[in-house]
Design an enzyme around this catalytic site. Structure first.
Site, short mmCIF file in Angstrom:
data_model
loop_
_atom_site.label_atom_id
_atom_site.label_comp_id
_atom_site.label_asym_id
_atom_site.label_seq_id
_atom_site.Cartn_x
_atom_site.Cartn_y
_atom_site.Cartn_z
N HIS A 282 -0.17 3.74 -10.31
CA HIS A 282 -1.05 4.14 -9.19
C HIS A 282 -0.23 4.95 -8.16
O HIS A 282 0.02 4.48 -7.05
CB HIS A 282 -1.60 2.84 -8.58
CG HIS A 282 -2.77 3.01 -7.69
ND1 HIS A 282 -2.80 3.91 -6.64
CD2 HIS A 282 -3.96 2.37 -7.66
CE1 HIS A 282 -3.97 3.81 -6.02
NE2 HIS A 282 -4.69 2.88 -6.62
N GLU B 255 -2.90 9.26 -10.80
CA GLU B 255 -2.44 8.04 -11.46
C GLU B 255 -2.56 8.11 -12.98
O GLU B 255 -3.65 7.95 -13.52
CB GLU B 255 -3.30 6.86 -10.96
CG GLU B 255 -3.48 6.83 -9.45
CD GLU B 255 -4.64 5.94 -9.01
OE1 GLU B 255 -4.95 4.95 -9.70
OE2 GLU B 255 -5.24 6.23 -7.97
N ARG C 236 1.01 -6.14 -9.89
CA ARG C 236 1.45 -5.55 -8.63
C ARG C 236 1.66 -6.58 -7.52
O ARG C 236 2.13 -6.22 -6.44
CB ARG C 236 0.46 -4.47 -8.16
CG ARG C 236 -0.93 -4.97 -7.81
CD ARG C 236 -1.79 -3.84 -7.26
NE ARG C 236 -3.14 -4.28 -6.95
CZ ARG C 236 -3.98 -3.60 -6.19
NH1 ARG C 236 -3.62 -2.43 -5.68
NH2 ARG C 236 -5.18 -4.03 -5.95
N ARG D 248 0.84 -1.21 0.00
CA ARG D 248 0.00 0.00 0.00
C ARG D 248 0.88 1.26 0.00
O ARG D 248 1.37 1.69 1.03
CB ARG D 248 -0.90 -0.01 1.23
CG ARG D 248 -1.73 1.21 1.43
CD ARG D 248 -2.88 1.34 0.47
NE ARG D 248 -3.83 0.25 0.62
CZ ARG D 248 -4.76 -0.06 -0.30
NH1 ARG D 248 -4.86 0.66 -1.41
NH2 ARG D 248 -5.58 -1.08 -0.12
N ASP E 49 -12.80 9.78 -6.16
CA ASP E 49 -12.37 8.63 -6.96
C ASP E 49 -12.85 8.86 -8.39
O ASP E 49 -13.93 8.44 -8.78
CB ASP E 49 -12.98 7.34 -6.36
CG ASP E 49 -12.35 6.09 -6.95
OD1 ASP E 49 -11.60 6.20 -7.93
OD2 ASP E 49 -12.64 4.98 -6.44
C1 BG6 Z 1 -7.91 3.69 -7.08
C2 BG6 Z 1 -9.30 3.37 -7.52
O1 BG6 Z 1 -7.09 3.83 -8.20
O2 BG6 Z 1 -7.41 2.62 -6.27
C3 BG6 Z 1 -10.16 3.16 -6.29
O3 BG6 Z 1 -9.80 4.39 -8.35
C4 BG6 Z 1 -9.57 2.10 -5.38
O4 BG6 Z 1 -11.49 2.81 -6.68
C5 BG6 Z 1 -8.13 2.47 -5.07
O5 BG6 Z 1 -10.32 2.01 -4.20
C6 BG6 Z 1 -7.39 1.48 -4.18
O6 BG6 Z 1 -7.43 0.21 -4.71
P1 BG6 Z 1 -6.75 -1.00 -3.98
O7 BG6 Z 1 -7.13 -2.23 -4.76
O8 BG6 Z 1 -5.26 -0.76 -4.01
O9 BG6 Z 1 -7.28 -1.02 -2.57
#
Ligand code: BG6
Length: 332
Positions: free
Chosen positions: A186, A290, A108, A85, A231
């Site tokens: 991302h 992103e 990922r 994360r 979002d």
């Molecule tokens: C963002 C999406 O890019 O990633 C969101 O637009 C999503 O909808 C977020 O909640 C996090 O995603 P993840 O799978 O890493 O928890």
């Protein structure tokens, strides 16, 4: 094609495996949490970046003063199959949940390997610190996404501390079939306080709102500011986007190539609490912008290659002068 062995898997073997060759003397392979291997790139002064083989994921990018510029959650889980994360997860072959695959695809949470012999990629001679990674599908991957590909990722630290990520994806299907995918870098930026941040370059753009069943709207107002969960997928966004952090007096300039869209995400308080690997208050100190290809999937025929590039730089904000000139920020 067999999946690369998890990093560190060879350590239990009787004879030590030969040291991994890194192409640049400014790159070093070290172990991070849970023994996951990462490459540390060292640039001029205190600039550096870290990239995990797990996910091919950048998790750290520091400026001249050694200040961290990317957000990495204090609760990030460094244990497969969970994606890390923070930093810059690579979403491929799917962004989001629209297809059959797991959210944001599988790149990922796969182990990438160091690619010591990549096809030539023109690079400025001033760039000394870089690494090339490669991901190919395993037998298991082919069951969930039946396409053969080579995904090459170069991460480089420029002389002024810029961080660049260049992805090259090639269709290596031998049965003549094309494939289509969506994609995103991302990117989690570290910010002082989300309520002091504005994004410029996306005003007047059309976007799909993920919080409103992907309905299409047009952005109003001069710049984007944050007061609640966001979002959105901005469509056909410009190649430069600025993230202005008033409190830090720092502007991130995001330059993208080959990636028409840009997703902007902040989970805000409720979603933050619902995420196991994210601190309850951490939404205040991060923002995801992103560069992506979401609305129109990219299609490659066998033998074809696609390139998508992201360059990040952090510059002092013109906010100090009391006059924010977005044109200055967005030029160059
Ligand atoms: C963002 C999406 O890019 O990633 C969101 O637009 C999503 O909808 C977020 O909640 C996090 O995603 P993840 O799978 O890493 O928890």
């Amino acid at each position: 094609m067999a999946s690369p062995a998890p990093a560190g898997a060879a350590s239990a073997a009787a004879s030590p495996s030969p040291p991994v060759q890194l192409p640049s003397p400014f790159a070093e392979l070290v172990k991070g949490p849970s023994g996951l291997e990462k490459i540390v790139l060292r640039g001029a002064r205190n600039c550096c970046a870290e990239i995990y083989l797990y996910g091919g994921q950048v998790t750290s990018w520091k400026n001249d003063n050694g200040e961290e510029l990317l957000f990495l959650s204090s609760k990030a889980i460094f244990k497969p199959p969970k994606a890390i994360r923070g930093g810059i997860p690579v979403c491929f072959p799917q962004f989001g949940t629209h297809g059959n695959l797991e959210q944001h695809g599988f790149a990922r949470n796969r182990f990438w390997t160091i690619d010591n012999n990549p096809p030539p990629l023109p690079v400025s001679p001033a760039i000394k610190a870089f690494v090339d990674l490669i991901l190919k599908p395993s037998e298991e991957d082919l069951k969930i996404w039946p396409h053969s590909f080579e995904f090459r990722l170069r991460v480089a630290l420029g002389p002024s501390g810029d961080l660049s990520l260049t992805s090259r994806i090639r269709n290596t299907n031998t049965d003549g079939r094309p494939f289509s995918y969506t994609f995103a870098y991302h990117t989690y930026f570290s910010v002082s306080d989300i309520s002091e941040v504005r994004v410029e370059g996306l005003e007047t753009m059309d976007y799909l709102d993920n919080l409103k069943a992907k309905e299409r709207f047009t952005e109003q107002g001069d710049a984007i500011v944050f007061e609640s969960e966001v979002d959105k997928v901005y469509l056909a966004a410009p190649s430069k986007i600025a993230i202005i952090d008033h409190e830090k007096k720092r502007t991130f300039v995001v330059t993208k190539e080959g990636l028409p869209d840009a997703v902007v995400w902040n989970p805000w308080d409720k979603k933050a609490k619902a995420m196991q690997d994210f601190g309850d208050a951490e939404y205040k100190s991060m923002l995801c912008v992103e560069p992506a290809a979401v609305e129109r999937p990219i299609t490659l025929k066998p033998g074809e290659e696609w390139k998508g590039r992201l360059v990040l730089s952090a510059v002092p904000s013109s906010y100090c002068s009391g006059q924010l000139d977005p044109l200055k920020v967005l030029q160059g």
